[in-house]
Scaffold this active site. Structure first.
Site, PDB file in Angstrom:
ATOM      1  N   GLU A  86      -5.442  -5.320  10.514  1.00  0.00           N
ATOM      2  CA  GLU A  86      -4.430  -4.303  10.760  1.00  0.00           C
ATOM      3  C   GLU A  86      -4.704  -3.614  12.093  1.00  0.00           C
ATOM      4  OE1 GLU A  86      -2.438  -2.943   6.934  1.00  0.00           O
ATOM      5  OE2 GLU A  86      -4.228  -1.738   7.119  1.00  0.00           O
ATOM      6  N   SER A 107       3.427  -2.608  10.322  1.00  0.00           N
ATOM      7  CA  SER A 107       4.889  -2.640  10.486  1.00  0.00           C
ATOM      8  C   SER A 107       5.516  -3.983  10.095  1.00  0.00           C
ATOM      9  CB  SER A 107       5.272  -2.242  11.916  1.00  0.00           C
ATOM     10  OG  SER A 107       4.817  -0.928  12.188  1.00  0.00           O
ATOM     11  N   HIS A 148      -9.487   1.059   4.837  1.00  0.00           N
ATOM     12  CA  HIS A 148      -8.216   1.197   5.559  1.00  0.00           C
ATOM     13  C   HIS A 148      -8.449   2.082   6.781  1.00  0.00           C
ATOM     14  CE1 HIS A 148      -4.118   2.374   6.515  1.00  0.00           C
ATOM     15  NE2 HIS A 148      -3.748   1.293   5.865  1.00  0.00           N
ATOM     16  N   ASN A 173       0.869  -1.181   0.000  1.00  0.00           N
ATOM     17  CA  ASN A 173       0.000   0.000   0.000  1.00  0.00           C
ATOM     18  C   ASN A 173       0.905   1.229   0.000  1.00  0.00           C
ATOM     19  OD1 ASN A 173      -1.822   2.037   0.516  1.00  0.00           O
ATOM     20  ND2 ASN A 173      -2.301   1.380   2.617  1.00  0.00           N
ATOM     21  N   LYS A 202       0.105   4.247  -0.346  1.00  0.00           N
ATOM     22  CA  LYS A 202      -0.579   5.422   0.221  1.00  0.00           C
ATOM     23  C   LYS A 202      -0.356   6.646  -0.679  1.00  0.00           C
ATOM     24  CE  LYS A 202      -0.075   3.347   4.727  1.00  0.00           C
ATOM     25  NZ  LYS A 202      -0.070   3.498   6.166  1.00  0.00           N
ATOM     26  N   GLU A 220      -6.912   4.439   7.946  1.00  0.00           N
ATOM     27  CA  GLU A 220      -6.748   5.881   7.690  1.00  0.00           C
ATOM     28  C   GLU A 220      -8.009   6.465   7.067  1.00  0.00           C
ATOM     29  OE1 GLU A 220      -3.074   5.453   5.553  1.00  0.00           O
ATOM     30  OE2 GLU A 220      -2.093   4.879   7.423  1.00  0.00           O
ATOM     31  N   GLY A 267       2.410   1.829  10.818  1.00  0.00           N
ATOM     32  CA  GLY A 267       3.368   2.928  10.686  1.00  0.00           C
ATOM     33  C   GLY A 267       4.062   3.304  11.985  1.00  0.00           C
TER      34      GLY A 267
HETATM   35  C1  PEP Z   1      -0.822  -0.013   6.192  1.00  0.00           C
HETATM   36  O1  PEP Z   1      -0.992   1.185   6.201  1.00  0.00           O
HETATM   37  O2  PEP Z   1      -1.629  -0.744   5.623  1.00  0.00           O
HETATM   38  C2  PEP Z   1       0.347  -0.541   6.869  1.00  0.00           C
HETATM   39  C3  PEP Z   1       0.307  -1.780   7.274  1.00  0.00           C
HETATM   40  O3  PEP Z   1       1.392   0.321   7.084  1.00  0.00           O
HETATM   41  P1  PEP Z   1       2.830  -0.041   7.722  1.00  0.00           P
HETATM   42  O4  PEP Z   1       3.318  -1.311   7.067  1.00  0.00           O
HETATM   43  O5  PEP Z   1       3.701   1.123   7.397  1.00  0.00           O
HETATM   44  O6  PEP Z   1       2.625  -0.230   9.188  1.00  0.00           O
END
Ligand code: PEP
Length: 254
Positions: free
Chosen positions: A170, A216, A98, A12, A14, A100, A176
């Site tokens: 998630e 992460s 997501h 992703n 973003k 976000e 992040g």
């Molecule tokens: C995400 O935003 O879907 C995600 C998992 O981000 P990160 O790997 O940076 O934690």
């Protein structure tokens, strides 16, 4: 690695990468991943780079995903993108709900389920994101949150559509932040999600659904996470922005 379901690992990107940067990233990925067949690899660039990335991966084992789409097929919805428009770029997957978007665009489970249905009708596979916040985990509400999100986000989908839906677990506190769920936290949440799908439909459907872990994921933790019985792939943010780290996550998962 012997898995019940084929792993699916998606990047992703973003709101990162210009068209030129996207081209360079995906060219590097193509080189790194030439012979990978064991994993379904998906990249989800921003809308503006879909065309360029689509052309670049046409002769490769990398598939294209989008980061969002409208629940509507056309009309007066300024700023929105329809499934049919994504299909023009050979988009096969779309990330929906997501955290976000749940947080900044107030997306609800009800909206996500409408989008998921629209995606399926257009033969785009939705990657439906669920996950608890730190406060919810600390308050012991993780299971309730996941139960509600799964039920709401998959509402109205047929058994066949649910089987073709990818769930991304998630935990919001792991996105992040550099904090990853432990193996037991991830396995427990994934098994719980699968149980909810069995409750909504049946065991056969639940056993077919692929559930990604996101939060992460990096080359150093991919192997352990991907080896868990109910973890069927990863949704990767930060570490998907660089060809070597995304490719290493995939290679370490095999
Ligand atoms: C995400 O935003 O879907 C995600 C998992 O981000 P990160 O790997 O940076 O934690």
């Amino acid at each position: 690695m012997d898995k019940e379901r084929k792993l699916i690992i998606a990047g992703n990107w973003k709101m990162n990468k210009t068209v030129a940067e996207a081209h360079s990233l995906v060219s590097g990925l193509k080189r790194e991943l030439t012979n990978i067949k064991e994993v379904d690899v998906v990249v989800c660039p921003p809308f503006t780079a879909l065309g360029e990335v689509s052309k670049a991966i046409i002769d490769s084992n990398i598939r294209l995903g989008a980061q969002n789409m409208s629940e509507h097929n056309f009309g007066a919805y300024t700023g929105e993108i329809a499934a049919g428009m994504l299909k023009e770029f050979l988009v096969r997957y779309v990330i929906l709900g997501h955290s976000e978007r749940r947080q900044y665009q107030n997306e609800t489970d009800e909206l996500i389920s409408k989008k998921a249905l629209t995606a399926h009708v257009a033969t785009i596979k939705p990657i439906v994101c669920v996950g608890e916040t730190l406060q919810e985990r600390e308050g012991n509400h993780t299971q309730k949150v996941l139960e509600t999100q799964i039920k709401g986000s998959l509402a109205g989908l047929s058994k066949a559509q649910v089987e073709e839906t990818i769930i991304a677990y998630e935990p919001v506190w792991a996105i992040g932040t550099g904090k990853t769920a432990t193996a037991s936290q991830a396995q427990e949440a994934h098994a719980f999600i699968r149980k909810q799908i069995a409750k909504l439909h049946n065991e056969t459907v639940a056993r077919k659904v692929r559930i990604q872990y996101g939060g992460s994921v990096k080359p150093s933790n991919a192997r352990e996470l991907m080896s868990l019985p109910d973890v069927d792939g990863a949704l990767v943010g930060g570490a998907s922005l660089e060809d070597r780290s995304f490719a290493d996550i995939i290679k370490n998962s095999i």
